[in-house]
Design an enzyme around this catalytic site. Structure first.
Site, PDB file in Angstrom:
ATOM      1  N   SER A 248      58.883-104.322  80.811  1.00 18.70           N
ATOM      2  CA  SER A 248      58.995-104.334  81.883  1.00 18.70           C
ATOM      3  C   SER A 248      57.981-104.848  82.529  1.00 18.70           C
ATOM      4  CB  SER A 248      58.213-102.614  81.015  1.00 18.70           C
ATOM      5  OG  SER A 248      57.440-101.178  81.768  1.00 18.70           O
TER       6      SER A 248
ATOM      7  N   TYR B  43      52.546 -97.629  75.566  1.00 17.86           N
ATOM      8  CA  TYR B  43      53.812 -97.687  75.933  1.00 17.86           C
ATOM      9  C   TYR B  43      53.309 -99.213  76.766  1.00 17.86           C
ATOM     10  CZ  TYR B  43      57.867 -98.432  78.598  1.00 17.86           C
ATOM     11  OH  TYR B  43      58.963 -99.375  79.348  1.00 17.86           O
TER      12      TYR B  43
HETATM   13  N1  LIG Z   1      63.032 -96.541  83.216  1.00 26.49           N
HETATM   14  C1  LIG Z   1      62.524 -97.108  83.591  1.00 26.49           C
HETATM   15  O1  LIG Z   1      61.591 -96.799  84.569  1.00 26.49           O
HETATM   16  C2  LIG Z   1      62.400 -99.066  82.946  1.00 26.49           C
HETATM   17  C3  LIG Z   1      61.386 -99.899  83.268  1.00 26.49           C
HETATM   18  C4  LIG Z   1      61.352-100.810  83.021  1.00 26.49           C
HETATM   19  C5  LIG Z   1      61.481-100.989  81.372  1.00 26.49           C
HETATM   20  N2  LIG Z   1      62.465 -99.824  80.289  1.00 26.49           N
HETATM   21  C6  LIG Z   1      63.123 -99.958  79.326  1.00 26.49           C
HETATM   22  O2  LIG Z   1      63.896-100.486  78.967  1.00 26.49           O
HETATM   23  C7  LIG Z   1      64.989 -99.966  78.887  1.00 26.49           C
HETATM   24  C8  LIG Z   1      66.095 -99.161  78.434  1.00 26.49           C
HETATM   25  O3  LIG Z   1      65.757 -98.226  79.216  1.00 26.49           O
HETATM   26  P1  LIG Z   1      66.265 -97.320  79.869  1.00 26.49           P
HETATM   27  O4  LIG Z   1      65.547 -96.663  81.172  1.00 26.49           O
HETATM   28  O5  LIG Z   1      67.307 -97.355  80.159  1.00 26.49           O
HETATM   29  O6  LIG Z   1      65.978 -95.725  79.625  1.00 26.49           O
HETATM   30  P2  LIG Z   1      67.447 -94.536  78.221  1.00 26.49           P
HETATM   31  O7  LIG Z   1      68.238 -94.013  79.848  1.00 26.49           O
HETATM   32  O8  LIG Z   1      66.922 -93.834  78.073  1.00 26.49           O
HETATM   33  O9  LIG Z   1      67.974 -95.485  77.802  1.00 26.49           O
HETATM   34  C9  LIG Z   1      67.492 -95.672  76.317  1.00 26.49           C
HETATM   35  C10 LIG Z   1      68.636 -96.205  75.127  1.00 26.49           C
HETATM   36  O10 LIG Z   1      67.498 -96.662  74.741  1.00 26.49           O
HETATM   37  C11 LIG Z   1      68.030 -96.028  72.800  1.00 26.49           C
HETATM   38  N3  LIG Z   1      67.207 -96.055  71.588  1.00 26.49           N
HETATM   39  C12 LIG Z   1      66.664 -95.502  72.131  1.00 26.49           C
HETATM   40  N4  LIG Z   1      65.418 -95.310  70.576  1.00 26.49           N
HETATM   41  C13 LIG Z   1      66.923 -95.602  70.549  1.00 26.49           C
HETATM   42  C14 LIG Z   1      66.576 -95.879  68.317  1.00 26.49           C
HETATM   43  N5  LIG Z   1      65.078 -95.575  68.039  1.00 26.49           N
HETATM   44  N6  LIG Z   1      66.940 -96.610  67.756  1.00 26.49           N
HETATM   45  C15 LIG Z   1      68.762 -97.225  68.865  1.00 26.49           C
HETATM   46  N7  LIG Z   1      68.546 -96.851  70.134  1.00 26.49           N
HETATM   47  C16 LIG Z   1      67.386 -96.308  70.744  1.00 26.49           C
HETATM   48  C17 LIG Z   1      68.801 -94.215  74.016  1.00 26.49           C
HETATM   49  O11 LIG Z   1      69.966 -94.579  72.868  1.00 26.49           O
HETATM   50  P3  LIG Z   1      70.076 -93.563  72.054  1.00 26.49           P
HETATM   51  O12 LIG Z   1      69.079 -92.339  72.485  1.00 26.49           O
HETATM   52  O13 LIG Z   1      71.584 -92.844  71.748  1.00 26.49           O
HETATM   53  O14 LIG Z   1      70.221 -93.958  70.423  1.00 26.49           O
HETATM   54  C18 LIG Z   1      69.251 -95.420  74.326  1.00 26.49           C
HETATM   55  O15 LIG Z   1      70.633 -95.794  74.918  1.00 26.49           O
HETATM   56  C19 LIG Z   1      64.210 -99.415  77.352  1.00 26.49           C
HETATM   57  O16 LIG Z   1      62.979-100.538  76.603  1.00 26.49           O
HETATM   58  C20 LIG Z   1      62.810 -99.591  78.208  1.00 26.49           C
HETATM   59  O17 LIG Z   1      61.899 -99.256  77.564  1.00 26.49           O
HETATM   60  C21 LIG Z   1      62.771 -99.203  81.534  1.00 26.49           C
END
Ligand SMILES: NC(=O)c1ccc[n+]([C@@H]2O[C@H](COP(=O)([O-])OP(=O)(O)OC[C@H]3O[C@@H](n4cnc5c(N)ncnc54)[C@H](OP(=O)(O)O)[C@@H]3O)[C@@H](O)[C@H]2O)c1
Length: 254
Positions: free
Chosen positions: A141, A154
């Site tokens: 991120s 975070y």
């Molecule tokens: N959206 C943003 O602004 C942003 C920016 C920078 C980086 N990121 C990073 O991008 C990545 C994906 O985030 P996203 O934005 O796509 O969010 P999201 O839509 O909430 O997706 C998160 C995914 O991670 C899985 N997950 C969470 N905790 C887990 C666990 N304990 N075991 C297994 N799976 C788990 C969830 O699946 P389940 O709930 O089904 O387990 C879901 O599939 C993360 O690492 C986040 O930190 C996001």
């Protein structure tokens, strides 16, 4: 791209779901993972029927070290030929000044974003080392580059992801394994809803007056990284919405 096998964590929503579809569109067979079984099963069926690739859905929590070990160790032999590992599962939980922080939220972030990523890497990478071939992409991120108010833990987890990525790159150099990361700014997924514990109003406010990134933008970055020639490694792609200058300076409309 010749047929490859990708292991992607956290594919039940957001980036992971888009990355899974994108890699399937490039002809990859997929191991998709997450905790929400029903979503995983539906996604697996959709991807198989759309792209005609093989999909293995595995429902587990990346925070459980033994389950991570058993899941990888018990993969059928042909699924152990993993070419691409995308460490994507992660979350932010809460946004509070450190002196008021919820320690349970801290534990969830550290256990998922850092320890979960390490567990999966520890069990999958040796399979790549054995074949002297592979590519690890860690979803980090912009929060791994700079901190922001109330982002403390975070941001710490994503700084850790960046340190782990750099360490992996050194350790895996002689094993012919590429290591990359992607560092997105604000992207609209389920991320903010999870962060604010289901408070839709607070989640919507994150994206107010900007056009955020979306999951397809991150899938674009993955596609670029995995389609480079064998001699090229993309170390990191940092991308933000046009109206985001860094982790905390936004130019919001209205
Ligand atoms: N959206 C943003 O602004 C942003 C920016 C920078 C980086 N990121 C990073 O991008 C990545 C994906 O985030 P996203 O934005 O796509 O969010 P999201 O839509 O909430 O997706 C998160 C995914 O991670 C899985 N997950 C969470 N905790 C887990 C666990 N304990 N075991 C297994 N799976 C788990 C969830 O699946 P389940 O709930 O089904 O387990 C879901 O599939 C993360 O690492 C986040 O930190 C996001």
């Amino acid at each position: 791209m010749s047929t490859k096998t990708a292991f992607i964590t956290g594919t039940t929503s957001g980036f992971g779901l888009a990355i899974a579809n994108r890699l399937a569109s490039l002809g990859c067979n997929l191991i998709i993972t997450g905790r929400r079984r029903e979503r995983l099963e539906t996604e697996a069926a959709d991807i198989r029927s759309h792209y005609g690739v093989e999909v293995l859905p595995l429902c587990f929590d990346v925070r459980d070290r033994e389950v991570c070990r058993q899941t990888v160790e018990s993969l059928p032999e042909r699924w152990k030929q993993i070419d691409l590992l995308i460490n994507n599962a992660g979350l932010a939980a809460g946004a509070t000044p450190v002196q008021d922080g919820d320690i349970d939220d801290w534990e969830r972030m550290i256990d998922t974003n850092v320890k979960g990523l390490l567990y999966i890497s520890r069990f999958v990478i040796p399979l790549m080392v054995k074949r002297k071939s592979g590519h690890v992409i860690n979803i980090s991120s912009i929060a791994g580059v700079e901190v922001y108010p109330s982002g403390n833990v975070y941001c710490a987890t994503k700084h850790a992801v960046n340190a782990i990525t750099k360490g992996m790159r050194i350790d895996l150099l002689k094993e012919n394994i590429k290591v990359s990361s992607i560092s997105p700014g604000a992207a609209e997924t389920e991320f903010s809803l999870v962060r604010y514990h289901g408070d839709q109003e607070k989640a919507d406010a994150v994206y107010k007056g900007i056009v955020p990134l979306n999951a397809e933008d991150i899938a674009d970055a993955v596609e670029f990284i995995v389609t480079r020639p064998p001699h090229v490694n993309i170390n990191d792609i940092l991308l933000t919405p046009v109206r985001q200058a860094n982790t905390y300076v936004y130019h919001r409309e209205g």
